[in-house]
Enzyme design. Sequence first.
Site, PDB file in Angstrom:
ATOM      1  N   CYS A  16       0.858  -1.189   0.000  1.00  0.00           N
ATOM      2  CA  CYS A  16       0.000   0.000   0.000  1.00  0.00           C
ATOM      3  C   CYS A  16       0.894   1.239   0.000  1.00  0.00           C
ATOM      4  O   CYS A  16       2.057   1.163  -0.410  1.00  0.00           O
ATOM      5  CB  CYS A  16      -0.994  -0.020   1.172  1.00  0.00           C
ATOM      6  SG  CYS A  16      -0.241   0.026   2.806  1.00  0.00           S
ATOM      7  N   ASN A  19       2.203   1.455   4.457  1.00  0.00           N
ATOM      8  CA  ASN A  19       2.474   0.181   5.136  1.00  0.00           C
ATOM      9  C   ASN A  19       2.152   0.236   6.633  1.00  0.00           C
ATOM     10  O   ASN A  19       2.814  -0.410   7.450  1.00  0.00           O
ATOM     11  CB  ASN A  19       3.939  -0.275   4.922  1.00  0.00           C
ATOM     12  CG  ASN A  19       4.222  -1.718   5.327  1.00  0.00           C
ATOM     13  OD1 ASN A  19       5.328  -2.064   5.740  1.00  0.00           O
ATOM     14  ND2 ASN A  19       3.242  -2.582   5.219  1.00  0.00           N
ATOM     15  N   CYS A  21      -1.591   0.652   7.406  1.00  0.00           N
ATOM     16  CA  CYS A  21      -3.031   0.346   7.491  1.00  0.00           C
ATOM     17  C   CYS A  21      -3.425  -0.854   6.633  1.00  0.00           C
ATOM     18  O   CYS A  21      -3.653  -1.952   7.132  1.00  0.00           O
ATOM     19  CB  CYS A  21      -3.871   1.568   7.103  1.00  0.00           C
ATOM     20  SG  CYS A  21      -3.680   2.962   8.226  1.00  0.00           S
ATOM     21  N   ARG A  22      -3.512  -0.635   5.306  1.00  0.00           N
ATOM     22  CA  ARG A  22      -4.102  -1.669   4.451  1.00  0.00           C
ATOM     23  C   ARG A  22      -3.216  -2.903   4.278  1.00  0.00           C
ATOM     24  O   ARG A  22      -3.670  -4.036   4.475  1.00  0.00           O
ATOM     25  CB  ARG A  22      -4.437  -1.075   3.070  1.00  0.00           C
ATOM     26  CG  ARG A  22      -5.561  -0.072   3.100  1.00  0.00           C
ATOM     27  CD  ARG A  22      -5.658   0.708   1.804  1.00  0.00           C
ATOM     28  NE  ARG A  22      -4.472   1.544   1.605  1.00  0.00           N
ATOM     29  CZ  ARG A  22      -4.226   2.246   0.521  1.00  0.00           C
ATOM     30  NH1 ARG A  22      -5.076   2.190  -0.492  1.00  0.00           N
ATOM     31  NH2 ARG A  22      -3.144   2.989   0.431  1.00  0.00           N
ATOM     32  N   SER A  23      -1.962  -2.708   3.870  1.00  0.00           N
ATOM     33  CA  SER A  23      -1.137  -3.894   3.584  1.00  0.00           C
ATOM     34  C   SER A  23      -0.785  -4.700   4.848  1.00  0.00           C
ATOM     35  O   SER A  23      -0.702  -5.926   4.759  1.00  0.00           O
ATOM     36  CB  SER A  23       0.108  -3.537   2.757  1.00  0.00           C
ATOM     37  OG  SER A  23       0.958  -2.650   3.417  1.00  0.00           O
ATOM     38  N   ASP A 130      -8.683   3.834   1.428  1.00  0.00           N
ATOM     39  CA  ASP A 130      -7.630   4.000   2.428  1.00  0.00           C
ATOM     40  C   ASP A 130      -8.248   4.423   3.764  1.00  0.00           C
ATOM     41  O   ASP A 130      -8.696   5.560   3.915  1.00  0.00           O
ATOM     42  CB  ASP A 130      -6.616   5.056   1.960  1.00  0.00           C
ATOM     43  CG  ASP A 130      -5.333   4.993   2.772  1.00  0.00           C
ATOM     44  OD1 ASP A 130      -5.386   4.496   3.913  1.00  0.00           O
ATOM     45  OD2 ASP A 130      -4.284   5.418   2.259  1.00  0.00           O
TER      46      ASP A 130
END
Length: 157
Positions: A16, A19, A21-23, A130
């Site tokens: 993401c 690095n 939150c999402r990934s 996001d």
Amino acid sequence: MERKINKKISKILMVCLGNICRSPMAQGALENMVRERSLAVIVDSAGTENWHFNKSPDYRAQKVAASRGWEISAQKARQISSSDFNNFDLILAMDVNNLSNIEKIRPKNSKTSIRLLLEFSSMVNKNLPDPYYTNDFETVATLIENSCENFLNQYFK
Ligand code: 4NP
């Protein structure tokens, strides 16, 4: 037509922007499913930017991940580098901006597949929102969960 991933997949990198939150959530979700299915797959994550180097995942991501049984608290943020193209069989990007930034650092002769995680969802919009900005970590976790399940069902039957 669906694009094929030809190589045997054993190392997957989730990517993401930051690095945090999402990934990290995507890494934790896939690691958990891989463990449940006893698959020999290694999962890691990185950001296209180096803003949060060595930081733990955002506390909101940690909370939602923990509620789903995904262990992400020990992760540390890092930036993707061109050597990741040699170390991973498949890179899963969280949105199209991530995808185009990852392509920019692809080594000349690298054939590593880069796909959007939400290509494995039924969503029309293939960009994972996001939650750093939207604050909606639950929706993001559900999209990640569905996509990872579909991905494993497709490639690791
Ligand atoms: P991520 O979210 O890419 O899902 O980790 C973000 C984290 C941090 C920032 C932006 C997005 N930031 O601007 O610091």
